[in-house]
Design an enzyme around this catalytic site. Structure first.
Site, mmCIF file in Angstrom:
data_model
loop_
_atom_site.group_PDB
_atom_site.id
_atom_site.type_symbol
_atom_site.label_atom_id
_atom_site.label_comp_id
_atom_site.label_asym_id
_atom_site.label_seq_id
_atom_site.Cartn_x
_atom_site.Cartn_y
_atom_site.Cartn_z
ATOM 1 N N ASN A 8 97.339 -27.872 10.106
ATOM 2 C CA ASN A 8 97.859 -29.248 10.423
ATOM 3 C C ASN A 8 98.915 -29.168 11.934
ATOM 4 O OD1 ASN A 8 99.260 -31.818 10.720
ATOM 5 N ND2 ASN A 8 100.856 -31.388 8.854
ATOM 6 N N LYS A 10 100.209 -31.133 13.646
ATOM 7 C CA LYS A 10 101.303 -32.291 13.832
ATOM 8 C C LYS A 10 101.165 -32.874 15.177
ATOM 9 C CE LYS A 10 103.898 -29.960 10.533
ATOM 10 N NZ LYS A 10 105.130 -29.671 9.750
ATOM 11 N N HIS A 91 102.498 -37.500 3.941
ATOM 12 C CA HIS A 91 103.082 -36.250 4.440
ATOM 13 C C HIS A 91 104.498 -36.557 4.722
ATOM 14 C CE1 HIS A 91 104.502 -32.926 7.009
ATOM 15 N NE2 HIS A 91 103.547 -32.460 6.614
ATOM 16 N N GLU A 93 106.854 -35.989 6.335
ATOM 17 C CA GLU A 93 107.131 -36.224 7.843
ATOM 18 C C GLU A 93 107.255 -37.903 7.895
ATOM 19 O OE1 GLU A 93 105.442 -33.241 10.243
ATOM 20 O OE2 GLU A 93 106.653 -31.790 9.286
ATOM 21 N N GLU A 163 103.954 -29.709 -1.322
ATOM 22 C CA GLU A 163 104.826 -29.339 -0.368
ATOM 23 C C GLU A 163 106.135 -29.379 -0.247
ATOM 24 O OE1 GLU A 163 102.246 -28.933 3.706
ATOM 25 O OE2 GLU A 163 103.040 -31.119 3.456
ATOM 26 N N GLY A 169 108.432 -26.063 7.605
ATOM 27 C CA GLY A 169 109.133 -25.734 9.087
ATOM 28 C C GLY A 169 110.331 -24.685 9.037
ATOM 29 N N SER A 206 105.945 -23.600 5.174
ATOM 30 C CA SER A 206 105.916 -22.279 5.932
ATOM 31 C C SER A 206 105.116 -21.205 5.345
ATOM 32 C CB SER A 206 107.359 -21.627 5.606
ATOM 33 O OG SER A 206 108.540 -22.360 6.262
HETATM 34 P P1 PGA Z 1 104.535 -25.556 8.012
HETATM 35 O O1 PGA Z 1 104.071 -27.014 7.923
HETATM 36 O O2 PGA Z 1 103.445 -24.704 7.835
HETATM 37 O O3 PGA Z 1 105.099 -25.677 9.657
HETATM 38 O O4 PGA Z 1 105.831 -25.464 7.111
HETATM 39 C C1 PGA Z 1 103.224 -27.593 6.928
HETATM 40 C C2 PGA Z 1 103.054 -28.814 6.817
HETATM 41 O O5 PGA Z 1 104.179 -29.704 7.203
HETATM 42 O O6 PGA Z 1 102.135 -29.368 6.645
#
Ligand code: PGA
Length: 246
Positions: A8, A10, A91, A93, A163, A169, A206
């Protein structure tokens, strides 16, 4: 069964050239891996960069109508016609920017109607975890998104990404045993809603080359949704190799 590893990106990178470069570094290798299905999820405008390399892609979102007066939205029908295979839906976000379980449910239906495989993201916040509400939150996210329509659909293919929001993150990944237990709960709850679902669950939050194996050896964890580490060429190449070795 192959492990599903989704990168991903982003809202990165900023150019088609950089996207191409990123994927070129591990894409060819990924195609040859026998035990991994690699899928890249770049920004919409760079989907073709990756499709043209013969790799699979996921869109990072889609709208719930196929066409019409919806300025700025992306049609799931257009994604399917472009050759997209997967679409990430819900997601955290996007939820943070106002996306509700009801909208997520409509987007899931739109994805399935257009032959895209949805990757439904669910997970609890730090405060919800501390209050012992993880299962209640997961149950609500699943029942509201799949609730009153999913049981009527046959041949339902679904990927759920567990998640935990506190792990995204932050560098603080969930313990694999804890994630595995949450995923068992997700599996059981989803099966209560949809009888004959073809479903796998992947972990996100992460994930890196050091912790990936710990997740993939767990019985309920069929892959990973990787954010930050997917932008680091060498680390992500390692991630693919590790996934192929489990
Ligand atoms: P990350 O993000 O691996 O940076 O924690 C995962 C995600 O948001 O899909």
């Amino acid at each position: 069964m192959k492990k599903l590893v989704i990168a991903n990106f982003k809202m990165n990178p900023a150019t088609a050239g950089e996207t191409s470069d990123l994927v070129r570094s591990y894409g060819e290798k990924a195609k040859a891996l026998e035990k991994v299905e690699f899928v890249a999820a770049p920004p919409f405008i760079f989907l073709l960069e990756i499709l043209n390399k013969g790799l699979e892609v996921a869109a990072q979102d889609c709208f719930y109508e196929d066409s019409g007066a919806y300025t700025g939205e992306i049609s799931p029908l257009a994604l399917q016609k472009l050759g997209v295979q997967y679409v990430i839906i819900g997601h955290s976000e996007r939820r943070r920017m106002g996306e509700t379980d009801e909208i997520i449910g409509k987007k899931l239906q739109a994805a399935i109607r257009n032959g895209l495989i949805p990757v439904l993201c669910v997970g609890e916040t730090q405060a919800e975890k501390e209050a012992g509400q993880r299962e209640a939150v997961l149950k609500q996210q699943l029942s509201q998104a799949l609730g009153n329509w999913a049981s009527a659909i046959r041949d339902f293919q679904l990927v759920v990404a567990y998640e935990p929001i506190w792990a995204i993150g932050t560098g603080l990944a969930c313990e694999p045993d804890e994630a595995n237990r949450a995923m068992e709960f997700i599996l059981n709850e989803t099966k209560k809603i949809i009888k004959d679902v073809k479903m796998i669950i992947i972990y996100g939050g992460s994930v890196d080359a050091n912790n990936l194996k710990g997740f993939l050896v767990k019985p309920n964890i069929s892959g990973a949704l990787v954010g930050g580490a997917s932008l680091k060429k060498e680390e992500f190449a390692k991630i693919l190799e590790i996934a192929n070795s489990v």
